[in-house]
Design a protein around this motif. Structure first.
Motif, PDB file in Angstrom:
ATOM      1  N   ASP A 132       0.849  -1.198   0.000  1.00 52.22           N
ATOM      2  CA  ASP A 132       0.000   0.000   0.000  1.00 52.22           C
ATOM      3  C   ASP A 132       0.877   1.237   0.000  1.00 52.22           C
ATOM      4  N   GLU A 133       0.238   2.371  -0.295  1.00 49.97           N
ATOM      5  CA  GLU A 133       0.977   3.631  -0.359  1.00 49.97           C
ATOM      6  C   GLU A 133       0.013   4.795  -0.169  1.00 49.97           C
ATOM      7  N   ARG A 134       0.509   5.833   0.488  1.00 53.19           N
ATOM      8  CA  ARG A 134      -0.270   7.067   0.636  1.00 53.19           C
ATOM      9  C   ARG A 134      -0.246   7.856  -0.662  1.00 53.19           C
ATOM     10  N   VAL A 135      -1.336   8.536  -0.940  1.00 54.88           N
ATOM     11  CA  VAL A 135      -1.387   9.441  -2.081  1.00 54.88           C
ATOM     12  C   VAL A 135      -0.747  10.750  -1.643  1.00 54.88           C
ATOM     13  N   ALA A 136       0.520  10.893  -1.986  1.00 53.83           N
ATOM     14  CA  ALA A 136       1.319  12.039  -1.562  1.00 53.83           C
ATOM     15  C   ALA A 136       2.433  12.240  -2.580  1.00 53.83           C
ATOM     16  N   PRO A 137       3.036  13.430  -2.610  1.00 47.16           N
ATOM     17  CA  PRO A 137       4.080  13.704  -3.610  1.00 47.16           C
ATOM     18  C   PRO A 137       5.320  12.840  -3.407  1.00 47.16           C
ATOM     19  N   ALA A 138       6.118  12.725  -4.458  1.00 51.48           N
ATOM     20  CA  ALA A 138       7.388  11.992  -4.381  1.00 51.48           C
ATOM     21  C   ALA A 138       8.264  12.595  -3.294  1.00 51.48           C
ATOM     22  N   GLY A 139       8.902  11.739  -2.511  1.00 53.99           N
ATOM     23  CA  GLY A 139       9.789  12.187  -1.453  1.00 53.99           C
ATOM     24  C   GLY A 139       9.107  12.557  -0.159  1.00 53.99           C
ATOM     25  N   ASP A 140       7.782  12.534  -0.125  1.00 55.49           N
ATOM     26  CA  ASP A 140       7.062  12.862   1.098  1.00 55.49           C
ATOM     27  C   ASP A 140       7.486  11.891   2.209  1.00 55.49           C
ATOM     28  N   PRO A 141       7.787  12.402   3.406  1.00 49.47           N
ATOM     29  CA  PRO A 141       8.248  11.515   4.483  1.00 49.47           C
ATOM     30  C   PRO A 141       7.205  10.500   4.928  1.00 49.47           C
ATOM     31  N   GLU A 142       5.945  10.710   4.575  1.00 50.26           N
ATOM     32  CA  GLU A 142       4.907   9.754   4.921  1.00 50.26           C
ATOM     33  C   GLU A 142       4.779   8.631   3.898  1.00 50.26           C
ATOM     34  N   ARG A 143       5.448   8.780   2.758  1.00 51.22           N
ATOM     35  CA  ARG A 143       5.373   7.743   1.732  1.00 51.22           C
ATOM     36  C   ARG A 143       6.178   6.513   2.143  1.00 51.22           C
ATOM     37  N   ASN A 144       5.604   5.340   1.979  1.00 54.84           N
ATOM     38  CA  ASN A 144       6.350   4.107   2.227  1.00 54.84           C
ATOM     39  C   ASN A 144       7.549   3.992   1.292  1.00 54.84           C
ATOM     40  N   LEU A 145       7.377   4.468   0.064  1.00 57.90           N
ATOM     41  CA  LEU A 145       8.466   4.397  -0.907  1.00 57.90           C
ATOM     42  C   LEU A 145       9.687   5.188  -0.449  1.00 57.90           C
ATOM     43  N   THR A 146       9.461   6.309   0.216  1.00 53.89           N
ATOM     44  CA  THR A 146      10.572   7.122   0.719  1.00 53.89           C
ATOM     45  C   THR A 146      11.431   6.300   1.675  1.00 53.89           C
ATOM     46  N   HIS A 147      10.799   5.596   2.595  1.00 58.04           N
ATOM     47  CA  HIS A 147      11.535   4.787   3.560  1.00 58.04           C
ATOM     48  C   HIS A 147      12.155   3.567   2.896  1.00 58.04           C
ATOM     49  N   LEU A 148      11.476   3.010   1.923  1.00 59.57           N
ATOM     50  CA  LEU A 148      12.027   1.859   1.208  1.00 59.57           C
ATOM     51  C   LEU A 148      13.334   2.245   0.516  1.00 59.57           C
TER      52      LEU A 148
END
Length: 246
Positions: free
Chosen positions: A75-91
């Motif tokens: 899953d992922e939050r609908v947020a801009p690239a690099g947002d600290p709340e994005r799971n992808l950022t932490h990944l």
């Protein structure tokens, strides 16, 4: 104590969240090697959360067959690239910067798209290209929310009732819409790996282990499931040492 559903869940107890993260990384590494030996490819679905992010750092040094590993998002939050709340950022920060994994083998949910419903369909097509039709991931890492949600499958959201798609877009949850794998996609996984830590999760863990269908987490299949919890999370579950790996 629990209904028969619990008998199918392999439970392991560890002392601390760090120990849980380390053990989760060990299990993933073992499953990765087995999957590559079996089919030449390992498809791992990752969730967000504090302990999974710790796990990613351990995973980076766990000796996975990285050239044959593909990572998708639970899953992922609908947020801009690099947002600290994005799971992808932490990944990216925890895994990609520390493991020899080709960034092209990390398949991010397209939550920056203008048309989120079309983007969900697109991500389902990505899953089919990687994991077959219908897609079957080798291992899905799941967490347990304080309200009983897992992935971004939240009580009362229409995504709970999706049965004809692998990916759905949710309504706002804590102020943010999400993209999430659905129950059909998650329940097709060859292995479900639950990672649950902290005393605030203790009462909800009991309901998960009881297979309580009134919480979203209780609707995940348990016949191919491993649950790793720290002792604080398991404090109310009365799990005997004979029924868990200490």
């Amino acid at each position: 104590m629990y209904n028969e559903a619990i008998q199918a869940v392999h439970i392991e107890l560890r002392e601390t969240p760090q120990d849980v993260a380390r053990r989760a990384a060990e299990i993933i590494a073992g499953e990765a090697r087995a999957a590559v030996a079996r089919s030449g490819r390992f498809v791992l679905a990752l969730s967000g959360g504090h302990t999974p992010w710790l796990m990613l750092r351990d995973l980076a040094g766990a000796g996975l067959p990285w050239p044959d590993t593909h990572i998708v998002q639970v899953d992922e939050r609908v947020a801009p690239a690099g947002d600290p709340e994005r799971n992808l950022t932490h990944l990216r920060e925890s895994l990609l910067e520390n493991a020899p994994l080709d960034p092209r083998q990390v398949h991010a949910m397209p939550v920056e798209a203008a048309d989120l419903e079309a983007a969900a369909v697109q991500y389902a097509e990505t899953l089919r290209a990687i994991a077959g039709s219908p897609p079957v991931v080798d291992l899905a890492v799941l967490g347990l929310g304080l309200d009983g949600h897992t992935a971004s499958l939240v009580e009362g959201d229409p995504a709970l009732d999706v049965t004809d798609a692998e990916v759905a877009v949710t309504g706002p949850y804590r102020g943010t819409r999400r993209m999430t794998l659905t129950f059909p996609a998650l329940n097709r996984s060859r292995l479900i790996l639950w990672v649950v830590t902290g005393s605030p999760k203790a009462s909800m863990l009991v309901r998960l282990l009881d297979g309580d269908p009134s919480i979203p987490a209780g609707r995940i299949r348990r016949d191919r499931a491993v649950l790793i919890a720290d002792r604080e999370a398991a404090a109310l579950a009365q799990i005997s040492e004979s029924g868990a790996d200490a």
